[in-house]
Design a protein around this motif. Structure first.
Motif, PDB file in Angstrom:
ATOM      1  N   LYS A  43       0.845  -1.186   0.000  1.00 22.94           N
ATOM      2  CA  LYS A  43       0.000   0.000   0.000  1.00 22.94           C
ATOM      3  C   LYS A  43       0.881   1.238   0.000  1.00 22.94           C
ATOM      4  O   LYS A  43       1.649   1.466   0.921  1.00 22.94           O
ATOM      5  N   GLU A  44       0.779   2.031  -1.073  1.00 18.56           N
ATOM      6  CA  GLU A  44       1.593   3.240  -1.215  1.00 18.56           C
ATOM      7  C   GLU A  44       0.729   4.469  -0.987  1.00 18.56           C
ATOM      8  O   GLU A  44      -0.336   4.613  -1.586  1.00 18.56           O
ATOM      9  N   VAL A  45       1.213   5.332  -0.118  1.00 20.11           N
ATOM     10  CA  VAL A  45       0.484   6.557   0.199  1.00 20.11           C
ATOM     11  C   VAL A  45       1.434   7.742   0.058  1.00 20.11           C
ATOM     12  O   VAL A  45       2.518   7.753   0.657  1.00 20.11           O
ATOM     13  N   VAL A  46       1.066   8.727  -0.759  1.00 20.80           N
ATOM     14  CA  VAL A  46       1.878   9.935  -0.902  1.00 20.80           C
ATOM     15  C   VAL A  46       1.701  10.792   0.343  1.00 20.80           C
ATOM     16  O   VAL A  46       0.586  11.104   0.750  1.00 20.80           O
ATOM     17  N   ASP A  47       2.838  11.167   0.929  1.00 23.79           N
ATOM     18  CA  ASP A  47       2.814  11.960   2.159  1.00 23.79           C
ATOM     19  C   ASP A  47       2.887  13.455   1.851  1.00 23.79           C
ATOM     20  O   ASP A  47       2.066  14.240   2.305  1.00 23.79           O
ATOM     21  N   SER A  48       3.902  13.842   1.046  1.00 23.15           N
ATOM     22  CA  SER A  48       4.055  15.264   0.726  1.00 23.15           C
ATOM     23  C   SER A  48       5.076  15.446  -0.388  1.00 23.15           C
ATOM     24  O   SER A  48       5.840  14.533  -0.712  1.00 23.15           O
ATOM     25  N   VAL A  49       5.087  16.635  -0.982  1.00 22.59           N
ATOM     26  CA  VAL A  49       6.125  17.033  -1.938  1.00 22.59           C
ATOM     27  C   VAL A  49       7.145  17.843  -1.145  1.00 22.59           C
ATOM     28  O   VAL A  49       6.855  18.946  -0.689  1.00 22.59           O
ATOM     29  N   VAL A  50       8.349  17.287  -0.978  1.00 23.29           N
ATOM     30  CA  VAL A  50       9.343  17.934  -0.111  1.00 23.29           C
ATOM     31  C   VAL A  50      10.250  18.895  -0.880  1.00 23.29           C
ATOM     32  O   VAL A  50      10.835  19.810  -0.298  1.00 23.29           O
ATOM     33  N   VAL A  51      10.399  18.674  -2.191  1.00 25.33           N
ATOM     34  CA  VAL A  51      11.153  19.591  -3.058  1.00 25.33           C
ATOM     35  C   VAL A  51      10.331  19.772  -4.324  1.00 25.33           C
ATOM     36  O   VAL A  51       9.887  18.790  -4.917  1.00 25.33           O
ATOM     37  N   GLU A  52      10.132  21.011  -4.731  1.00 25.97           N
ATOM     38  CA  GLU A  52       9.252  21.258  -5.873  1.00 25.97           C
ATOM     39  C   GLU A  52       9.941  22.086  -6.948  1.00 25.97           C
ATOM     40  O   GLU A  52      10.552  23.123  -6.658  1.00 25.97           O
ATOM     41  N   ASP A  53       9.870  21.585  -8.188  1.00 24.42           N
ATOM     42  CA  ASP A  53      10.359  22.297  -9.373  1.00 24.42           C
ATOM     43  C   ASP A  53      11.769  22.846  -9.160  1.00 24.42           C
ATOM     44  O   ASP A  53      12.021  24.041  -9.315  1.00 24.42           O
ATOM     45  N   ALA A  54      12.695  21.946  -8.834  1.00 26.96           N
ATOM     46  CA  ALA A  54      14.068  22.352  -8.530  1.00 26.96           C
ATOM     47  C   ALA A  54      15.051  21.647  -9.459  1.00 26.96           C
ATOM     48  O   ALA A  54      14.735  20.636 -10.082  1.00 26.96           O
ATOM     49  N   THR A  55      16.262  22.201  -9.549  1.00 28.96           N
ATOM     50  CA  THR A  55      17.354  21.512 -10.236  1.00 28.96           C
ATOM     51  C   THR A  55      17.872  20.436  -9.293  1.00 28.96           C
ATOM     52  O   THR A  55      18.288  20.728  -8.170  1.00 28.96           O
ATOM     53  N   LEU A  56      17.851  19.177  -9.751  1.00 28.11           N
ATOM     54  CA  LEU A  56      18.145  18.053  -8.866  1.00 28.11           C
ATOM     55  C   LEU A  56      19.515  17.425  -9.104  1.00 28.11           C
ATOM     56  O   LEU A  56      20.146  16.938  -8.175  1.00 28.11           O
ATOM     57  N   LYS A  57      19.962  17.424 -10.364  1.00 25.66           N
ATOM     58  CA  LYS A  57      21.253  16.798 -10.668  1.00 25.66           C
ATOM     59  C   LYS A  57      21.754  17.329 -12.001  1.00 25.66           C
ATOM     60  O   LYS A  57      20.952  17.668 -12.876  1.00 25.66           O
ATOM     61  N   VAL A  58      23.085  17.403 -12.149  1.00 28.32           N
ATOM     62  CA  VAL A  58      23.679  17.823 -13.418  1.00 28.32           C
ATOM     63  C   VAL A  58      24.732  16.804 -13.840  1.00 28.32           C
ATOM     64  O   VAL A  58      25.282  16.074 -13.013  1.00 28.32           O
ATOM     65  N   LYS A  59      25.002  16.786 -15.134  1.00 24.03           N
ATOM     66  CA  LYS A  59      25.982  15.830 -15.667  1.00 24.03           C
ATOM     67  C   LYS A  59      26.599  16.405 -16.934  1.00 24.03           C
ATOM     68  O   LYS A  59      25.880  16.802 -17.858  1.00 24.03           O
ATOM     69  N   LEU A  60      27.927  16.469 -16.960  1.00 23.53           N
ATOM     70  CA  LEU A  60      28.620  16.846 -18.195  1.00 23.53           C
ATOM     71  C   LEU A  60      28.468  15.695 -19.172  1.00 23.53           C
ATOM     72  O   LEU A  60      28.965  14.596 -18.939  1.00 23.53           O
ATOM     73  N   LEU A  61      27.770  15.950 -20.261  1.00 20.05           N
ATOM     74  CA  LEU A  61      27.464  14.876 -21.199  1.00 20.05           C
ATOM     75  C   LEU A  61      28.617  14.600 -22.152  1.00 20.05           C
ATOM     76  O   LEU A  61      29.060  13.461 -22.302  1.00 20.05           O
ATOM     77  N   ASP A  62      29.125  15.656 -22.803  1.00 19.73           N
ATOM     78  CA  ASP A  62      30.164  15.417 -23.806  1.00 19.73           C
ATOM     79  C   ASP A  62      30.757  16.737 -24.282  1.00 19.73           C
ATOM     80  O   ASP A  62      30.152  17.803 -24.131  1.00 19.73           O
ATOM     81  N   PHE A  63      31.974  16.638 -24.860  1.00 19.57           N
ATOM     82  CA  PHE A  63      32.559  17.715 -25.658  1.00 19.57           C
ATOM     83  C   PHE A  63      32.374  17.310 -27.117  1.00 19.57           C
ATOM     84  O   PHE A  63      32.757  16.213 -27.505  1.00 19.57           O
ATOM     85  N   VAL A  64      31.812  18.186 -27.920  1.00 19.07           N
ATOM     86  CA  VAL A  64      31.544  17.846 -29.320  1.00 19.07           C
ATOM     87  C   VAL A  64      32.306  18.800 -30.226  1.00 19.07           C
ATOM     88  O   VAL A  64      32.181  20.025 -30.109  1.00 19.07           O
ATOM     89  N   SER A  65      33.101  18.228 -31.126  1.00 22.33           N
ATOM     90  CA  SER A  65      33.816  19.022 -32.125  1.00 22.33           C
ATOM     91  C   SER A  65      33.219  18.745 -33.498  1.00 22.33           C
ATOM     92  O   SER A  65      32.437  17.807 -33.675  1.00 22.33           O
ATOM     93  N   SER A  66      33.607  19.537 -34.477  1.00 24.41           N
ATOM     94  CA  SER A  66      33.074  19.343 -35.828  1.00 24.41           C
ATOM     95  C   SER A  66      33.522  18.003 -36.410  1.00 24.41           C
ATOM     96  O   SER A  66      32.828  17.402 -37.226  1.00 24.41           O
ATOM     97  N   GLN A  67      34.689  17.497 -35.980  1.00 30.30           N
ATOM     98  CA  GLN A  67      35.186  16.216 -36.482  1.00 30.30           C
ATOM     99  C   GLN A  67      34.447  15.032 -35.848  1.00 30.30           C
ATOM    100  O   GLN A  67      34.379  13.951 -36.423  1.00 30.30           O
ATOM    101  N   GLU A  68      33.894  15.228 -34.658  1.00 32.39           N
ATOM    102  CA  GLU A  68      33.279  14.119 -33.926  1.00 32.39           C
ATOM    103  C   GLU A  68      31.757  14.212 -33.866  1.00 32.39           C
ATOM    104  O   GLU A  68      31.109  13.382 -33.239  1.00 32.39           O
ATOM    105  N   SER A  69      31.183  15.193 -34.500  1.00 34.30           N
ATOM    106  CA  SER A  69      29.747  15.437 -34.343  1.00 34.30           C
ATOM    107  C   SER A  69      28.912  14.438 -35.139  1.00 34.30           C
ATOM    108  O   SER A  69      29.371  13.816 -36.094  1.00 34.30           O
ATOM    109  N   ASN A  70      27.675  14.303 -34.709  1.00 38.80           N
ATOM    110  CA  ASN A  70      26.710  13.433 -35.365  1.00 38.80           C
ATOM    111  C   ASN A  70      25.385  14.184 -35.402  1.00 38.80           C
ATOM    112  O   ASN A  70      24.832  14.532 -34.357  1.00 38.80           O
TER     113      ASN A  70
END
Length: 201
Positions: A43-70
Motif C-alpha cells: 500500500k503506497e500513500v503519498v505523504d508530501s512534496v518535499v522539493v518542488e520544481d528544482a534543479t536536482l542533478k547535473v551531468k557533463l554529457l560530452d565535448f563535441v567538435s566538428s570532427q566528432e559530431s553526429n
C-alpha cells in the motif's frame, strides 16, 4: 457348510466396504482444493512534496567538435541510483531519465567572444535534471523518489588547450572569458553546487 459359506460372504462384504471407504478417502483428499495464498499488496500513500520544481542533478554529457559530431538525434540518459542523496533526501530506487536531442558542434562562423576573432573548437553539453522529490510511505515505511522529472541542458562553446591541459571558456552570455584547468572544469560541470560557476560569472 452353510454356516461357513455365510462367513465367507460376510468377509467378502467387509472387504468390499473397506475398499470403497479407502477409495472415498483417497478421492476426497486428492480433490481437496489447495488453500489460496493471500497476496500481499503493498500500500503506497503519498505523504508530501518535499522539493518542488528544482534543479536536482547535473551531468557533463560530452565535448563535441566538428570532427566528432553526429547530426542524428540521440537518446541521452541521466541516471539517479538507489540511495543517491539529492537535495538532502536519499532516493529509494534507481530512476533513469531520457531526452532525445542533437549533439552539434559549435558554430564555426561565430567567434568565441562577442568581439573576438578566436573560434571555438568544441561545444560542451551539460544535462540538467529538474523536477520534484516526493515523500511517500509503503506499508508505513518512508521513501523518497523523483516525480515529474525531466531533462533540459545548457551548452557552452570553448577552446580546448591540449598543451596546457586547460579550456578557454566564455560565460553563456558571451561577455566574459577565462581559462580553467580541464579537470576542474569537468568536475564543476558534474556538481550541482558549482556547475553555474563555469557557465555564468
Amino acid at each position: 457348510m452353510k454356516k461357513m459359506q455365510l462367513t465367507k460372504n460376510a468377509m467378502y462384504c467387509l472387504c468390499v466396504i473397506a475398499l470403497v471407504v479407502v477409495i472415498a478417502i483417497v478421492f476426497k483428499f486428492s480433490t481437496k482444493e489447495t488453500p489460496k495464498q493471500t497476496k500481499v499488496v503493498s500500500k503506497e500513500v503519498v505523504d508530501s512534496v518535499v522539493v518542488e520544481d528544482a534543479t536536482l542533478k547535473v551531468k557533463l554529457l560530452d565535448f563535441v567538435s566538428s570532427q566528432e559530431s553526429n547530426e542524428h538525434y540521440q537518446d541521452v540518459t541521466l541516471t539517479v541510483d538507489k540511495n543517491d542523496k539529492i537535495q538532502g533526501y536519499k532516493i529509494s530506487s534507481k530512476q533513469i531519465f531520457h531526452k532525445i536531442m542533437q549533439l552539434l558542434p559549435p558554430d564555426q562562423e561565430a567567434p568565441l567572444l562577442n568581439h573576438s576573432s578566436e573560434k571555438p573548437s568544441h561545444e560542451a553539453y551539460v544535462l540538467i535534471l529538474k523536477g520534484d522529490i516526493v515523500k511517500y510511505r509503503v506499508n508505513g515505511k518512508v521513501k523518497y523518489r523523483i516525480s515529474n522529472g525531466y531533462l533540459t541542458y545548457q551548452k557552452q562553446a570553448l577552446v580546448v588547450e591540449s598543451d596546457y591541459d586547460s579550456v578557454y571558456i566564455t560565460s553563456i552570455d558571451g561577455k566574459k572569458e577565462k581559462m580553467v584547468r580541464l579537470d576542474a572544469y569537468k568536475k564543476a560541470l558534474n556538481d550541482i553546487d558549482n556547475y553555474m560557476t563555469m557557465l555564468q560569472w
